[in-house]
Design an enzyme around this catalytic site. Structure first.
Site, PDB file in Angstrom:
ATOM      1  N   LEU A  30       0.909  -1.129  -0.340  1.00 40.74           N
ATOM      2  CA  LEU A  30       0.329   0.159   0.119  1.00 40.74           C
ATOM      3  C   LEU A  30       0.659   1.103   0.358  1.00 40.74           C
ATOM      4  O   LEU A  30       0.376   2.343  -0.900  1.00 40.74           O
ATOM      5  CB  LEU A  30      -1.112   0.444   1.157  1.00 40.74           C
ATOM      6  CG  LEU A  30      -2.144  -1.125   1.229  1.00 40.74           C
ATOM      7  CD1 LEU A  30      -2.651  -0.932   2.616  1.00 40.74           C
ATOM      8  CD2 LEU A  30      -2.991  -0.795  -0.539  1.00 40.74           C
ATOM      9  N   GLY A  31       1.986   1.255   1.011  1.00 42.18           N
ATOM     10  CA  GLY A  31       2.924   2.714   0.846  1.00 42.18           C
ATOM     11  C   GLY A  31       3.569   1.901   1.758  1.00 42.18           C
ATOM     12  O   GLY A  31       3.804   1.096   1.899  1.00 42.18           O
ATOM     13  N   ALA A  32       4.502   3.615   2.356  1.00 46.68           N
ATOM     14  CA  ALA A  32       5.942   3.349   3.065  1.00 46.68           C
ATOM     15  C   ALA A  32       5.424   5.103   3.804  1.00 46.68           C
ATOM     16  O   ALA A  32       5.003   5.865   3.520  1.00 46.68           O
ATOM     17  CB  ALA A  32       7.007   3.102   2.587  1.00 46.68           C
ATOM     18  N   GLY A  33       6.538   4.481   5.033  1.00 48.30           N
ATOM     19  CA  GLY A  33       6.555   5.718   6.020  1.00 48.30           C
ATOM     20  C   GLY A  33       8.137   5.306   6.233  1.00 48.30           C
ATOM     21  O   GLY A  33       8.670   4.888   6.558  1.00 48.30           O
ATOM     22  N   MET A  35       8.763   4.717   9.474  1.00 46.11           N
ATOM     23  CA  MET A  35       8.838   3.337  10.405  1.00 46.11           C
ATOM     24  C   MET A  35       9.075   2.466   9.578  1.00 46.11           C
ATOM     25  O   MET A  35       8.826   1.372  10.389  1.00 46.11           O
ATOM     26  CB  MET A  35       7.815   3.482  10.996  1.00 46.11           C
ATOM     27  CG  MET A  35       8.515   4.586  12.789  1.00 46.11           C
ATOM     28  SD  MET A  35       6.420   5.246  13.903  1.00 46.11           S
ATOM     29  CE  MET A  35       7.305   3.477  14.752  1.00 46.11           C
ATOM     30  N   GLY A  36       8.566   2.139   8.045  1.00 48.42           N
ATOM     31  CA  GLY A  36       8.305   1.081   7.497  1.00 48.42           C
ATOM     32  C   GLY A  36       6.789   0.837   6.799  1.00 48.42           C
ATOM     33  O   GLY A  36       7.148   1.700   5.786  1.00 48.42           O
ATOM     34  N   VAL A  38       3.919  -0.627   4.525  1.00 54.57           N
ATOM     35  CA  VAL A  38       2.129  -0.913   4.789  1.00 54.57           C
ATOM     36  C   VAL A  38       1.725  -1.672   4.038  1.00 54.57           C
ATOM     37  O   VAL A  38       2.267  -1.308   2.800  1.00 54.57           O
ATOM     38  CB  VAL A  38       1.678   0.252   4.956  1.00 54.57           C
ATOM     39  CG1 VAL A  38       0.219   0.152   5.318  1.00 54.57           C
ATOM     40  CG2 VAL A  38       2.317   1.090   5.436  1.00 54.57           C
ATOM     41  N   LYS A  52       1.022  -3.232   8.818  1.00 53.82           N
ATOM     42  CA  LYS A  52       2.384  -2.014   8.901  1.00 53.82           C
ATOM     43  C   LYS A  52       3.558  -3.157   9.431  1.00 53.82           C
ATOM     44  O   LYS A  52       3.167  -3.230  11.050  1.00 53.82           O
ATOM     45  CB  LYS A  52       2.730  -0.716   9.776  1.00 53.82           C
ATOM     46  CG  LYS A  52       0.773  -0.147   9.528  1.00 53.82           C
ATOM     47  CD  LYS A  52       0.386   0.997   9.724  1.00 53.82           C
ATOM     48  CE  LYS A  52      -0.562   1.553   9.454  1.00 53.82           C
ATOM     49  NZ  LYS A  52      -1.669   2.656   9.739  1.00 53.82           N
ATOM     50  N   ASP A 146       2.225  12.475  15.975  1.00 54.25           N
ATOM     51  CA  ASP A 146       2.608  13.008  14.449  1.00 54.25           C
ATOM     52  C   ASP A 146       1.198  13.008  13.971  1.00 54.25           C
ATOM     53  O   ASP A 146       1.043  12.874  12.510  1.00 54.25           O
ATOM     54  CB  ASP A 146       3.633  12.075  13.714  1.00 54.25           C
ATOM     55  CG  ASP A 146       3.484  12.259  12.858  1.00 54.25           C
ATOM     56  OD1 ASP A 146       3.776  12.715  12.157  1.00 54.25           O
ATOM     57  OD2 ASP A 146       3.738  10.872  12.091  1.00 54.25           O
TER      58      ASP A 146
END
Length: 627
Positions: A30-33, A35-36, A38, A52, A146
């Protein structure tokens, strides 16, 4: 961590992506951030979830794991209509993860970047939903820390706030080298930007920033260098040019003084007062383009679910087919327990030729009156169990049927060492019989000494000489120099240093590990291999070896010092130690360590831990077999 991806498209899995996380089958990325990653998955009942998976460098930090576990457990208490609830998690996995309800809608950040700013009625509903989410988050004792457009998802039934409290797990100085940024500069409160203590009012400030972004398509304190943005947040007033009158109350949310900001309950009332019609998240509360985006994502995850179920069905069918084939193989002639085929019984035609023994040298004749020499006792191998460790079958290999597990035969080096294990190195030979080890030949010098002893010396002198020969033979072996406790010190091994190791409460380290990785003690207490631990209930540092020495301030920590000191204790309280205090630790495995206390966690830190430097001299002394 963003759930959605641009355009509602799911990203295909790459080689580095996991195919399963615990019992959840991964369908797409799905995506990334920060911290890791998803991923999209599904519950057994078919509901989509966002899994996640935390970055490896964060998961390897014991302090992070401790904080992450506490924050996720707190997040489980949040059950609101405008939050994505935590469904499942495992903070002790090799890579920690958590699963939340999946929201088939874009984040506010994606929606504004693709479709532009929201109309005032949608912004009011957005703010009211976010404020209600903050009410339940704060009631659970959590500060989001956040809150930003990427952490607000736009669902068909209203906004959903995600990742509440998780940022706090990464907010530690130990993680500054990992590249993780805690908080987003453009959406920080003044107190957070200045590094001061933050509370629920900090989330209200960021709610105001998110509201301005949704209404104007731009941030309240401008763009550019993060340091410049943070300076403006702390020292300058927000730029609200063009903000609709109905949203004027956002200026109060952006007050520099936290005491002047409204609380979430008041924000909901301000939204209701500013709305020309009753607030409702039912129906189409978003512009048409965004609503179509939500519909497209809903259809996409439903189709992805069908594909995933088809893949799972094929896997199940393959497993069932393998199991049936394995049962058939088990019933086949010659099949042993579990469907493993053993070598057939050898017939007379298959009997190998006899092995001719090598000629033996004649033993010397003992002198008159001496007792007859006894033959060396040959250990009897353990009973043949059918699958002897280390055996290799001879002749054509036979294999179990499809779907059955293939037997593995460990090599001699892989066999566990035990007093009860047969010490024979197994050689491939006829059938399944292990071969005895070759007899060691005696050196010519040793034979000559024995002959001389037999001819010249009486029985007592012979025995003494033989004992001396044996001792000389052993001492001449490589690496047989006396060493360790009670003997001549071993040569100094090379030291290995590990700096800045965070050891949380109820964790310990093992000096044999490289790198040192704190291990949770569990409910049963510390294991025997707890070479150095931190126990916060009593706030002491110690070792299961009970050989810890607290060095005086005048002592210089070194291997020589640690070898000389014998003022052993099991543990030392933190009250006896401060930054810079050093300990010598001896382990039952023969390792020596110099441990330096660098820091203790502060009272405002979400977890309790100590920061330590380790200098290890592995195998610096003989292992203590009496421990």
């Amino acid at each position: 961590m963003r759930q959605g991806s641009t355009g509602g498209q799911f990203h295909p899995l790459e080689d580095k992506d996991p195919r399963t996380v615990s019992s959840y089958r991964i369908a797409a990325r799905l995506g990334a951030g920060g911290m890791g990653q998803v991923y999209l998955s599904y519950t057994p009942g078919g509901h989509p979830i966002a899994v996640k998976v935390i970055r490896p460098e964060l998961g390897d930090d014991a302090g992070f794991r401790q904080r992450f576990r506490l924050e996720v457990q707190a997040a489980q208490r949040v059950q609101g209509l405008y939050t994505a609830p935590v469904i499942d998690f495992d903070t002790e996995d090799s890579r920690p993860w958590l699963a939340t309800a999946y929201v088939p809608g874009p984040s506010l950040a994606v929606a504004v970047s693709e479709h532009g700013r929201l109309p005032v009625p949608a912004v009011l509903r957005l703010l009211a939903g976010m404020a209600e989410a903050l009410k339940v988050i704060h009631a659970a004792g959590i500060v989001h820390r956040d809150l930003k457009p990427a952490n607000v998802l736009l669902g068909a039934d209203g906004p959903k706030v995600i990742d509440f409290g998780i940022a706090r797990a990464a907010d530690a100085t130990a993680l500054t080298g990992t590249g993780v940024t805690v908080g987003t500069p453009a959406f920080m409160s003044p107190e957070q930007a200045a590094g001061r203590e933050i509370g629920p009012a900090s989330d209200v400030f960021t709610l105001g920033q998110v509201g301005v972004y949704a209404a104007l398509g731009a941030t309240a304190h401008g763009e550019g260098n993060s340091h410049a943005v943070l300076y403006r947040i702390v020292h300058e007033e927000p730029d609200l040019t063009g903000l609709p009158e109905e949203l004027g109350f956002l200026a109060r949310c952006l007050a520099k003084d936290p005491a002047e900001r409204p609380d979430p309950a008041e924000i909901i009332e301000l939204c209701r007062a500013a709305s020309p019609e009753p607030l409702s998240q039912q129906g189409s509360w978003l512009p048409e383009a965004m609503t179509e985006d939500i519909d497209r994502r809903t259809r996409a995850w439903a189709a992805m679910r069908t594909t995933t179920e088809a893949d799972k069905g094929r896997d199940a069918a393959g497993a069932e087919e393998g199991a049936v084939a394995g049962e058939a193989a088990a019933r086949a002639p010659g099949a042993g327990p579990g469907g493993v085929h053993h070598a057939p019984t050898r017939t007379a035609e298959a009997t190998p030729p006899p092995v001719t023994a090598a000629p033996r040298a004649a033993a010397p004749t003992p002198p008159p009156g001496a007792p007859a020499p006894q033959a060396a006792a040959v250990p009897t191998p353990p009973p043949y169990p059918g699958t002897y460790p280390g055996m290799q079958p001879s002749g054509p290999a036979t294999h179990p049927g499809p779907g059955a597990a293939h037997p593995t035969y460990p090599t001699q080096a892989q066999q566990p060492h035990s007093l009860h294990a047969a010490p024979y190195p197994v050689q491939p030979g006829p059938g399944w019989l292990p071969q005895p080890p070759p007899k060691k030949k005696m050196s010519g010098g040793a034979i000559a000494l024995i002959v001389i002893a037999a001819v010249l010396l009486p029985v007592g002198g012979c025995a003494a000489l033989l004992a001396g020969v044996a001792t000389s033979s052993q001492n001449n072996k490589p690496g047989a120099a006396a060493s360790g406790k009670g003997g001549t010190p071993r040569p100094d091994p090379k030291p290995v240093t590990y700096k800045g190791v965070n050891v949380p409460n109820d964790y310990y380290v093992r000096f044999a590990d490289s790198p040192l990785k704190p291990v949770h003690s569990g409910d049963a207490g510390y294991e025997d291999d707890a070479d150095f631990y931190y126990w916060s209930d009593e706030r002491y540092l110690g070792s299961s070896s009970a050989q810890v020495v607290l060095l005086n301030n005048s002592q210089q920590g070194s291997l020589k010092t640690c070898r000389a000191e014998t003022r052993f204790t099991e543990r030392v309280t933190l009250g006896q130690a401060g930054p810079g205090t050093q300990f010598c630790v001896h382990t039952k495995s023969g390792h020596i360590a110099l441990v330096t206390l660098k820091a203790k966690s502060g009272s405002s830190d979400p977890s309790d831990y100590v920061t330590l430097d380790f200098t290890l001299w592995r195998n610096a002394e003989e292992p203590d077999s009496s421990y």
